[in-house]
Design an enzyme around this catalytic site. Structure first.
Site, mmCIF file in Angstrom:
data_model
loop_
_atom_site.group_PDB
_atom_site.id
_atom_site.type_symbol
_atom_site.label_atom_id
_atom_site.label_comp_id
_atom_site.label_asym_id
_atom_site.label_seq_id
_atom_site.Cartn_x
_atom_site.Cartn_y
_atom_site.Cartn_z
ATOM 1 N N SER A 186 0.844 -1.189 0.000
ATOM 2 C CA SER A 186 0.000 0.000 0.000
ATOM 3 C C SER A 186 0.886 1.247 0.000
ATOM 4 O O SER A 186 1.854 1.297 -0.749
ATOM 5 C CB SER A 186 -0.957 -0.040 1.195
ATOM 6 O OG SER A 186 -1.970 0.923 1.078
ATOM 7 N N ASP A 449 -8.145 -5.749 -5.876
ATOM 8 C CA ASP A 449 -7.684 -4.597 -5.106
ATOM 9 C C ASP A 449 -8.066 -3.321 -5.846
ATOM 10 O O ASP A 449 -7.586 -3.075 -6.958
ATOM 11 C CB ASP A 449 -6.167 -4.670 -4.918
ATOM 12 C CG ASP A 449 -5.602 -3.418 -4.259
ATOM 13 O OD1 ASP A 449 -6.380 -2.662 -3.641
ATOM 14 O OD2 ASP A 449 -4.380 -3.198 -4.363
ATOM 15 N N HIS A 474 -5.972 -6.246 -1.510
ATOM 16 C CA HIS A 474 -4.867 -5.315 -1.266
ATOM 17 C C HIS A 474 -3.715 -6.005 -0.525
ATOM 18 O O HIS A 474 -3.850 -6.360 0.642
ATOM 19 C CB HIS A 474 -5.411 -4.149 -0.451
ATOM 20 C CG HIS A 474 -4.607 -2.893 -0.514
ATOM 21 N ND1 HIS A 474 -4.233 -2.294 -1.699
ATOM 22 C CD2 HIS A 474 -4.116 -2.095 0.473
ATOM 23 C CE1 HIS A 474 -3.556 -1.179 -1.441
ATOM 24 N NE2 HIS A 474 -3.468 -1.047 -0.136
#
Length: 571
Positions: A186, A449, A474
């Protein structure tokens, strides 16, 4: 008991194990529960390890007149380090979110792709918190706009990593020949890539998992992918076309009712919204419908979760069951699933008071990390996940608009919408967006994601390879390995390890280029017809069938960009 709507929808964001780009802050606040006592640091029970501190970190790396320093929190695990044979150094890069838990280098969702590789290559492990998050506060007394504007940026954070590199080399007697590799998922994945880009002489390679490095102001693609995810039936996702249709049609029905006062009163009654006529305020409507009136969490979808409505499969099953009970009425289905969510969270009504949420965001106490991330979106990245008319958003369109999002920057930080646009453009130019001028960065992304559109999906060349993971959310593959993981999860980790080993020059156990493209035995049609994903991130017409150009035509995890130079230091 009444609590913010986001309390019942996005509890995952506030767990200390989670480090993922938040959906809009107004969906992530949950009263005071997202705040933590920054003066309490608990030891890791199994190892006895506690956090360590680097107390000579500079407050401002770019102001030679500023001599203020602060203590940055980090962890170290030397269990597997083969110091005498030149073992590499792996860094788990911190980012937005709560503090690292004390087992971050043993068993956590942040960087387990890194920790599980460490025994294979004899690596020394570090985890380093990002300034202004967790316990790593750069010697300021509050989170005022002035302090954030002066000392918070991704460039300052990357310089922190460079400074930590010098400190750790001396503190732990690390050979100057040791190769350092940054890992993150991320925003930490973005930071891992930035460390390699800005300080290539210090960081030899990077693994950027689910890293949306293409800064944009308006990002409708996020909710477009949520819609796609609701329709993905295979790869243990558990969605269906019927589920997507029911969710979309139910939210369309809400949109029609919102056009009249009578319809608003009906919705307030049916969905048990707190307060007196809350839907007469348009910002409250945006808070309620803009990200869905039921919990749909494609970003952190976890097939193995066992609580009610905790993943796409459970939400879709609940929706379709309710559609059947309600004689095919999709609005009734949303009403029923929203009721189940309230019961699960112990709520008597759903609070949609946007003004109260804004008041919380104005709190400048040091524990308010969501305020910190919101400032970064206004100052650097944008990332506003809108649900506009004409988009593929599965929720009620026309309320969660770009203006609704960027106006918050003005109110919270006195940053105008025009300045937000200039800031985002400057970020893209500085880092290069999804075409960075870098080498030895591995980009890994998952199919469902919602952030993957903003990452590097098409390899610019063999020095920036990519991996595509069917069915994954994710950076799901950075979580600890589980027996229930799909073959794609396992193959993704092995692919990451192959690339890193090749970069480290450890040819043992590194499959050949041909072997890697053929070794998957998982039966799937996912890669049967590759779809070119343009730099504008066009959505494939075929839901769930996104692929990158030049990827292998076989089944399984797709890898793009690995050259014949593998196993050498030329990548």
């Amino acid at each position: 008991m009444a609590r913010s709507l986001v309390a019942c929808l996005l509890a995952f964001l506030l767990h200390p194990e989670v480090n993922a780009l938040p959906v809009p802050w107004w969906r992530a606040l949950r009263s005071q529960n997202y705040k933590e006592d920054i003066f309490k640091v608990k030891p890791f029970a199994e190892s006895g390890e506690v956090a360590k501190w680097f107390c000579q970190q500079k407050q401002d790396h770019f102001d030679p007149q500023n001599s203020v320093t602060w203590c940055q929190r980090y962890f170290v695990n030397a269990t597997f380090w083969n110091r005498h044979k030149g073992g590499p150094v792996f860094v788990c890069v911190g980012g937005e979110g709560p503090a690292f838990s004390d087992d971050v280098l043993y068993h956590s969702n942040h960087c387990n792709d890194m920790t599980e590789l460490a025994p294979q290559v004899g690596a020394l492990l570090f985890a380093v918190e990002h300034r202004f998050y967790g316990y790593s506060i750069p010697n300021v007394s509050d989170l005022s706009t002035r302090n954030l504007d002066r000392f918070l940026s991704s460039q300052q954070a990357a310089a922190d990593l460079a400074s930590f590199h010098a400190f750790a080399r001396a503190e732990f007697n690390i050979s100057p020949k040791a190769k350092w590799v940054t890992f993150g998922g991320s925003y930490p994945g973005m930071m891992a890539s930035y460390a390699r880009l800005l300080y290539p002489d210090l960081f030899y390679a990077a693994v950027a998992n689910s890293a949306p490095v293409q800064a944009v102001v308006d990002y409708p693609g996020y909710l477009d992918v949520v819609a796609e995810a609701l329709a993905v039936a295979n790869y243990r996702v558990g969605g269906s076309a019927a589920c997507l249709a029911a969710v979309s049609q139910g939210h369309d029905a809400i949109g029609r009712l919102l056009k009249t006062g009578e319809g608003k009163r009906d919705l307030e009654r049916r969905f048990e919204l707190c307060g007196d006529k809350p839907l007469d305020i348009e910002a409250n409507i945006a808070l309620w419908v803009g990200f869905g009136v039921i919990p749909v969490d494609a970003q952190s979808n976890a097939p193995e979760c066992d609580t009610p409505l905790c993943n796409i499969a459970k939400v879709c099953q609940a929706v379709l069951d309710a559609v059947e009970i309600g004689d095919g009425d999709p609005l009734y289905a949303l009403e029923e699933v929203a009721r189940q969510a309230r019961i699960s969270d112990g709520l008597t009504c759903t609070d949609v008071d946007f003004a109260a949420s804004m008041d919380e965001m104005k709190d400048t106490s040091l524990t308010n990390w969501i305020r910190v991330w919101t400032f970064q979106t206004c100052k650097e990245f944008g990332f506003y996940q809108t649900c506009a008319d004409g988009s593929n958003c599965p929720f009620t369109k026309g309320y969660n608009t770009l203006a609704f999002n960027v106006d918050q920057c003005q109110e919270l930080f006195d940053i105008s919408p025009q300045q937000v646009a200039r800031n985002v453009e400057a970020t893209s130019k500085f880092y290069g967006g999804d075409r960075p001028n870098s080498t030895r960065v591995l980009w890994v992304n998952g199919q469902i994601d919602p952030w993957h559109y903003l990452s590097v999906l098409v390899s610019p060349g063999h020095k920036l390879p990519t991996i595509w993971v069917p069915g994954d959310s994710h950076h799901y593959w950075t979580h600890p390995s589980l027996p229930s993981n799909t073959a794609y999860d396992r193959e993704a980790r092995e692919a990451i390890w192959d690339y890193v080993k090749a970069w480290l020059g450890d040819n043992a156990g590194v499959a050949s280029h041909k072997q890697r493209h053929q070794h998957s035995s998982v039966a799937s049609s996912f890669l049967a017809r590759p779809v070119v994903v343009s730099s504008q991130r066009d959505v494939s017409e075929e839901i769930g069938l996104l692929q990158v150009e030049a990827s292998p035509r076989g089944d399984g995890v797709a890898r793009d960009g690995f050259s014949s130079a593998e196993g050498t230091n030329e990548l």
